[in-house]
Design a protein around this motif. Structure first.
Motif, PDB file in Angstrom:
ATOM      1  N   ASP A  65       3.211  -1.625  18.726  1.00 18.73           N
ATOM      2  CA  ASP A  65       4.460  -1.280  18.029  1.00 18.73           C
ATOM      3  C   ASP A  65       4.867  -2.341  17.008  1.00 18.73           C
ATOM      4  O   ASP A  65       5.669  -2.072  16.117  1.00 18.73           O
ATOM      5  CB  ASP A  65       5.598  -1.090  19.042  1.00 18.73           C
ATOM      6  CG  ASP A  65       5.397   0.152  19.901  1.00 18.73           C
ATOM      7  OD1 ASP A  65       4.645   1.064  19.466  1.00 18.73           O
ATOM      8  OD2 ASP A  65       5.971   0.207  21.008  1.00 18.73           O
ATOM      9  N   PHE A  66       4.327  -3.554  17.162  1.00 22.27           N
ATOM     10  CA  PHE A  66       4.644  -4.641  16.244  1.00 22.27           C
ATOM     11  C   PHE A  66       3.430  -5.034  15.403  1.00 22.27           C
ATOM     12  O   PHE A  66       3.272  -6.197  15.037  1.00 22.27           O
ATOM     13  CB  PHE A  66       5.168  -5.861  17.010  1.00 22.27           C
ATOM     14  CG  PHE A  66       6.424  -5.570  17.779  1.00 22.27           C
ATOM     15  CD1 PHE A  66       7.600  -5.250  17.119  1.00 22.27           C
ATOM     16  CD2 PHE A  66       6.416  -5.588  19.159  1.00 22.27           C
ATOM     17  CE1 PHE A  66       8.757  -4.967  17.835  1.00 22.27           C
ATOM     18  CE2 PHE A  66       7.569  -5.312  19.884  1.00 22.27           C
ATOM     19  CZ  PHE A  66       8.745  -4.993  19.213  1.00 22.27           C
ATOM     20  N   SER A  67       2.606  -4.052  15.125  1.00 25.27           N
ATOM     21  CA  SER A  67       1.433  -4.269  14.275  1.00 25.27           C
ATOM     22  C   SER A  67       1.442  -3.234  13.160  1.00 25.27           C
ATOM     23  O   SER A  67       1.792  -2.067  13.381  1.00 25.27           O
ATOM     24  CB  SER A  67       0.139  -4.132  15.089  1.00 25.27           C
ATOM     25  OG  SER A  67       0.077  -5.124  16.090  1.00 25.27           O
ATOM     26  N   ARG A  68       1.068  -3.665  11.952  1.00 24.63           N
ATOM     27  CA  ARG A  68       1.022  -2.776  10.789  1.00 24.63           C
ATOM     28  C   ARG A  68      -0.230  -3.072   9.987  1.00 24.63           C
ATOM     29  O   ARG A  68      -0.528  -4.232   9.693  1.00 24.63           O
ATOM     30  CB  ARG A  68       2.255  -2.969   9.892  1.00 24.63           C
ATOM     31  CG  ARG A  68       3.565  -2.586  10.548  1.00 24.63           C
ATOM     32  CD  ARG A  68       3.628  -1.072  10.756  1.00 24.63           C
ATOM     33  NE  ARG A  68       4.861  -0.638  11.361  1.00 24.63           N
ATOM     34  CZ  ARG A  68       5.049  -0.446  12.676  1.00 24.63           C
ATOM     35  NH1 ARG A  68       4.076  -0.681  13.512  1.00 24.63           N
ATOM     36  NH2 ARG A  68       6.197  -0.031  13.136  1.00 24.63           N
ATOM     37  N   GLU A  69      -0.965  -1.999   9.617  1.00 22.55           N
ATOM     38  CA  GLU A  69      -2.200  -2.176   8.850  1.00 22.55           C
ATOM     39  C   GLU A  69      -1.948  -2.486   7.382  1.00 22.55           C
ATOM     40  O   GLU A  69      -2.694  -3.226   6.776  1.00 22.55           O
ATOM     41  CB  GLU A  69      -3.070  -0.923   8.967  1.00 22.55           C
ATOM     42  CG  GLU A  69      -3.744  -0.799  10.304  1.00 22.55           C
ATOM     43  CD  GLU A  69      -4.721   0.359  10.339  1.00 22.55           C
ATOM     44  OE1 GLU A  69      -5.169   0.814   9.260  1.00 22.55           O
ATOM     45  OE2 GLU A  69      -5.038   0.808  11.442  1.00 22.55           O
ATOM     46  N   GLU A  70      -0.931  -1.866   6.804  1.00 28.43           N
ATOM     47  CA  GLU A  70      -0.648  -2.086   5.381  1.00 28.43           C
ATOM     48  C   GLU A  70       0.843  -2.244   5.159  1.00 28.43           C
ATOM     49  O   GLU A  70       1.605  -1.284   5.275  1.00 28.43           O
ATOM     50  CB  GLU A  70      -1.168  -0.923   4.529  1.00 28.43           C
ATOM     51  CG  GLU A  70      -2.668  -0.895   4.429  1.00 28.43           C
ATOM     52  CD  GLU A  70      -3.149   0.084   3.362  1.00 28.43           C
ATOM     53  OE1 GLU A  70      -2.318   0.744   2.705  1.00 28.43           O
ATOM     54  OE2 GLU A  70      -4.374   0.167   3.192  1.00 28.43           O
ATOM     55  N   ILE A  71       1.243  -3.444   4.821  1.00 32.30           N
ATOM     56  CA  ILE A  71       2.633  -3.720   4.469  1.00 32.30           C
ATOM     57  C   ILE A  71       2.629  -4.274   3.054  1.00 32.30           C
ATOM     58  O   ILE A  71       1.974  -5.289   2.781  1.00 32.30           O
ATOM     59  CB  ILE A  71       3.278  -4.741   5.431  1.00 32.30           C
ATOM     60  CG1 ILE A  71       3.314  -4.181   6.855  1.00 32.30           C
ATOM     61  CG2 ILE A  71       4.666  -5.122   4.961  1.00 32.30           C
ATOM     62  CD1 ILE A  71       3.901  -5.129   7.871  1.00 32.30           C
ATOM     63  N   ILE A  72       3.360  -3.649   2.171  1.00 32.70           N
ATOM     64  CA  ILE A  72       3.425  -4.102   0.777  1.00 32.70           C
ATOM     65  C   ILE A  72       4.588  -5.072   0.618  1.00 32.70           C
ATOM     66  O   ILE A  72       5.707  -4.810   1.080  1.00 32.70           O
ATOM     67  CB  ILE A  72       3.601  -2.910  -0.182  1.00 32.70           C
ATOM     68  CG1 ILE A  72       2.378  -1.998  -0.077  1.00 32.70           C
ATOM     69  CG2 ILE A  72       3.808  -3.386  -1.608  1.00 32.70           C
ATOM     70  CD1 ILE A  72       2.489  -0.724  -0.881  1.00 32.70           C
ATOM     71  N   VAL A  73       4.323  -6.192  -0.039  1.00 26.88           N
ATOM     72  CA  VAL A  73       5.385  -7.139  -0.364  1.00 26.88           C
ATOM     73  C   VAL A  73       6.130  -6.555  -1.563  1.00 26.88           C
ATOM     74  O   VAL A  73       5.560  -6.348  -2.635  1.00 26.88           O
ATOM     75  CB  VAL A  73       4.816  -8.535  -0.697  1.00 26.88           C
ATOM     76  CG1 VAL A  73       5.949  -9.494  -1.032  1.00 26.88           C
ATOM     77  CG2 VAL A  73       3.982  -9.062   0.470  1.00 26.88           C
ATOM     78  N   ARG A  74       7.402  -6.249  -1.344  1.00 24.42           N
ATOM     79  CA  ARG A  74       8.218  -5.589  -2.370  1.00 24.42           C
ATOM     80  C   ARG A  74       8.529  -6.534  -3.531  1.00 24.42           C
ATOM     81  O   ARG A  74       8.265  -7.739  -3.462  1.00 24.42           O
ATOM     82  CB  ARG A  74       9.517  -5.080  -1.748  1.00 24.42           C
ATOM     83  CG  ARG A  74       9.307  -4.111  -0.611  1.00 24.42           C
ATOM     84  CD  ARG A  74      10.614  -3.510  -0.134  1.00 24.42           C
ATOM     85  NE  ARG A  74      11.674  -4.467   0.055  1.00 24.42           N
ATOM     86  CZ  ARG A  74      12.279  -4.730   1.210  1.00 24.42           C
ATOM     87  NH1 ARG A  74      11.895  -4.113   2.319  1.00 24.42           N
ATOM     88  NH2 ARG A  74      13.250  -5.610   1.288  1.00 24.42           N
ATOM     89  N   LEU A  75       9.122  -5.975  -4.579  1.00 31.61           N
ATOM     90  CA  LEU A  75       9.497  -6.770  -5.756  1.00 31.61           C
ATOM     91  C   LEU A  75      10.506  -7.863  -5.429  1.00 31.61           C
ATOM     92  O   LEU A  75      10.570  -8.876  -6.118  1.00 31.61           O
ATOM     93  CB  LEU A  75      10.048  -5.868  -6.863  1.00 31.61           C
ATOM     94  CG  LEU A  75       9.022  -4.958  -7.533  1.00 31.61           C
ATOM     95  CD1 LEU A  75       9.701  -4.045  -8.540  1.00 31.61           C
ATOM     96  CD2 LEU A  75       7.931  -5.777  -8.194  1.00 31.61           C
ATOM     97  N   ASP A  76      11.302  -7.660  -4.371  1.00 28.65           N
ATOM     98  CA  ASP A  76      12.259  -8.697  -3.969  1.00 28.65           C
ATOM     99  C   ASP A  76      11.621  -9.750  -3.072  1.00 28.65           C
ATOM    100  O   ASP A  76      12.299 -10.660  -2.593  1.00 28.65           O
ATOM    101  CB  ASP A  76      13.486  -8.073  -3.299  1.00 28.65           C
ATOM    102  CG  ASP A  76      13.167  -7.332  -2.001  1.00 28.65           C
ATOM    103  OD1 ASP A  76      11.972  -7.255  -1.608  1.00 28.65           O
ATOM    104  OD2 ASP A  76      14.115  -6.820  -1.373  1.00 28.65           O
TER     105      ASP A  76
END
Length: 189
Positions: free
Chosen positions: A48-59
């Motif tokens: 539940d606390f794992s993510r394959e793809e997280i995009i770093v946003r513009l902020d």
């Protein structure tokens, strides 16, 4: 015949003994996460606390379960890992987090002017200007190879580096074969 072999041996030693002053001699810095990078974050034994793809946003933030927005830009993967582990301690007894850069989309450089393929290029490894010209497909027939300019923003100020391609390939000045950094712009007139 022996003189020719000896001469070739001396020439080889000279060619390989030339210091590459344009290349960084210091230890490599850790990767700094930037806007647009795609991260993989794995918390051991906690799907539940794992993510394959997280995009770093513009902020510069990422969204992570239960932690909401976490600042990622400007940090190394190790620093981000420690921040997430600290945040998860309220929910997991001993969180073990791994942060991996899946795509270094924030690290790019640009080549404009008289090259075959102008545009934006990903900086996925250490490159020199000669290698950047190769990525761009080389020069057009109208390129002025003695008046190339590299624009670099360093600590808030713009730096101009003049590059004479002919001096580099003739072996006169290897210091001009500088290492490309993120957001460098090369202009070939």
């Amino acid at each position: 015949m022996r003189k020719k072999i000896a001469s070739l041996g001396i020439l080889a030693v000279l060619l390989f003994a030339v210091p590459q002053t344009g290349l960084s001699q210091s230890p490599k810095e850790s990767y700094i996460i930037g806007n647009g990078d795609i991260l993989e974050i794995v918390t051991w034994k906690e799907e539940d606390f794992s993510r394959e793809e997280i995009i770093v946003r513009l902020d510069g933030m990422i969204s992570f379960p239960l932690l909401d927005d976490v600042m990622a830009a400007g940090k190394t993967p190790t620093q981000l890992k420690l921040d997430i582990q600290d945040g998860l301690k309220a929910y997991v007894s001993e969180p073990h987090v791994t942060v991996t850069i899946r795509s270094a989309a924030s690290k790019r450089f640009y080549i404009l002017g008289e090259v075959v393929n102008t545009g934006e290029y990903p900086l996925t490894k250490n490159l020199t200007v000669l290698q950047a010209f190769a990525l761009a497909g080389g020069f057009t027939e109208w390129a002025s190879k003695k008046e190339i300019i590299l624009f670099r923003r360093d600590q808030g100020k713009e730096t101009v580096i003049r590059i004479d391609y002919k001096d580099i390939v003739k072996g006169k000045d290897f210091s001009q074969n500088v290492e490309i950094r993120a957001d460098d712009t090369i202009v070939v007139p």
